[in-house]
Write a protein that holds these residues in place. Structure first.
Motif: not given
Length: 299
Positions: A18, A49, A52-53, A56-57, A59, A61-62
Motif C-alpha cells: 500500500e 492515501h 484511505v488506509r 480502510r475505505l 470500493e 464507499e469509494w
C-alpha cells in the motif's frame, strides 16, 4: 484472487504494498517544474492515501464518494456553488481563512465568504437602502472604517449582502431580481451608513448533496443571523467578514462555523414611533447596529 488469498497475505507485506502505491504516485510528480504545484500535489496524494488506509475505505464507499462529488459538481452553476457550500460545512473555508488571515491585533476579524456574493452589485449613496424590495424589518447600519492606527479610511469600498426574512438571497429566486445587496464608499472621515434588513437565521441550501450529508450526520443546516461585508481600500488587506446578532440561539451551532465572538453585535430594537437617524418614516419596527471596521495593512 479470492478472499482466502487476500486474507492470507502477510499484514506487513500488505502495508508495504500500500505504501509503495503512494510512493510511486508521489514520485510521478517529481519532475513537475512548478515547485508550489508539485508540493501541493505530493502532499495531497500523501494525505488522501493515508486517509484511505486509515479508514480502510471499501470500493462501495469509494464509489459512493465519487457519486457524491459528481452530484456536487452537477448542481453547481453561476448562481449556486455547491463546492463552496461543501467546503463551508466541513470547516475547510474557516481553516483556510484562519491560515491566510491570522488575527492582527486591533483589526476586524475575517470569516467565511459564503456562496452568494455577486460582482457588480448596485451602488448606493451613503444612507441609501440595500434592500431593493427584499422583505424584512428595516435596519440602520452605521460605523467607520479605519486603519489599526485609528486613521480614517476615506473612499473604502464596502460590499454588503444578506438574505431576506424568508431566508433567501436574491440569487435563490428564479426571477433574476437584485435585492439585499449593494456597494457604497466611505466618506471623508471613513464613515458609512445604509439601510438594510435586520438579519434573521436561515438554512443553507440543503436540497442537494451537501444537505444530504448534513441530514445523514444529524447536523443542522441553519446559519446564525448575519450580514455580509467585504471591504477593500488601497494599501490595506481585503476584509471579508459578517456581523452576527447577539442573543441568537444559533450562534453556537452555525452550520459553517463562521461565528467569532468579536463579530457578534447588539442590534437595538425600535418601535415605529421612534425617530430614525436620517428622518426616514418607518411604519414598522426597526433596528440599528454600529459596526466599526478596522483594516490591517496590506501584506
Amino acid at each position: 484472487m479470492g478472499p482466502e488469498t487476500v486474507s492470507n497475505v502477510d499484514p506487513i507485506d500488505r502495508a508495504e504494498a500500500e505504501r509503495d502505491v503512494t510512493a510511486r504516485v508521489i514520485d510521478s510528480f517529481a519532475a513537475t517544474p512548478d515547485e508550489r504545484f508539485r508540493f501541493i500535489l505530493q502532499s495531497l496524494t500523501e494525505h488522501l492515501h493515508a486517509f484511505v488506509r486509515d479508514v480502510r475505505l471499501t470500493e462501495a464507499e469509494w464509489e459512493k464518494g465519487i457519486d457524491f462529488l459528481t452530484r456536487v459538481g452537477q448542481i453547481s452553476d453561476d448562481r449556486r456553488q455547491e463546492f463552496i457550500l461543501l467546503s463551508d460545512v466541513l470547516g475547510l473555508s474557516m481553516l483556510t481563512i484562519g491560515i491566510n488571515h491570522p488575527v492582527v491585533a486591533g483589526a476586524t476579524e475575517s470569516t467565511v465568504f459564503g456562496p452568494f456574493f455577486l460582482e457588480d452589485a448596485p451602488r448606493i449613496a451613503l444612507g441609501g437602502d440595500i434592500s431593493g424590495g427584499a422583505s424584512g424589518e428595516p435596519c440602520w447600519v452605521s460605523g467607520r472604517v479605519t486603519g489599526i492606527d485609528g486613521e480614517p479610511i476615506a473612499g473604502a469600498r464596502i460590499e454588503v449582502w444578506e438574505a431576506d426574512d424568508e431566508g433567501h438571497y436574491d440569487v435563490q429566486y428564479e426571477d433574476e431580481r437584485v435585492a439585499g445587496r449593494a456597494h457604497l464608499f466611505t466618506g471623508d472621515q471613513g464613515e458609512y451608513r445604509f439601510w438594510g434588513l435586520t438579519p434573521t437565521p436561515y438554512p443553507i441550501p440543503h436540497d442537494g448533496p451537501v444537505g444530504e450529508l448534513l441530514d445523514h450526520a444529524h447536523r443542522t443546516p441553519m446559519r446564525a443571523s448575519h450580514l455580509h461585508f467585504m471591504v477593500t481600500a488601497p494599501d490595506y488587506g481585503r476584509l471579508v467578514t459578517h456581523i452576527f446578532v447577539a442573543g441568537d440561539p444559533r450562534l453556537e451551532t452555525d452550520a459553517v462555523f463562521g461565528v467569532k465572538e468579536s463579530l457578534v453585535k447588539h442590534f437595538s430594537p425600535h418601535t415605529a414611533s421612534e425617530p430614525t437617524p436620517d428622518g426616514r418614516v418607518v411604519h414598522t419596527s426597526w433596528s440599528d447596529v454600529v459596526f466599526d471596521i478596522v483594516l490591517s495593512p496590506e501584506r
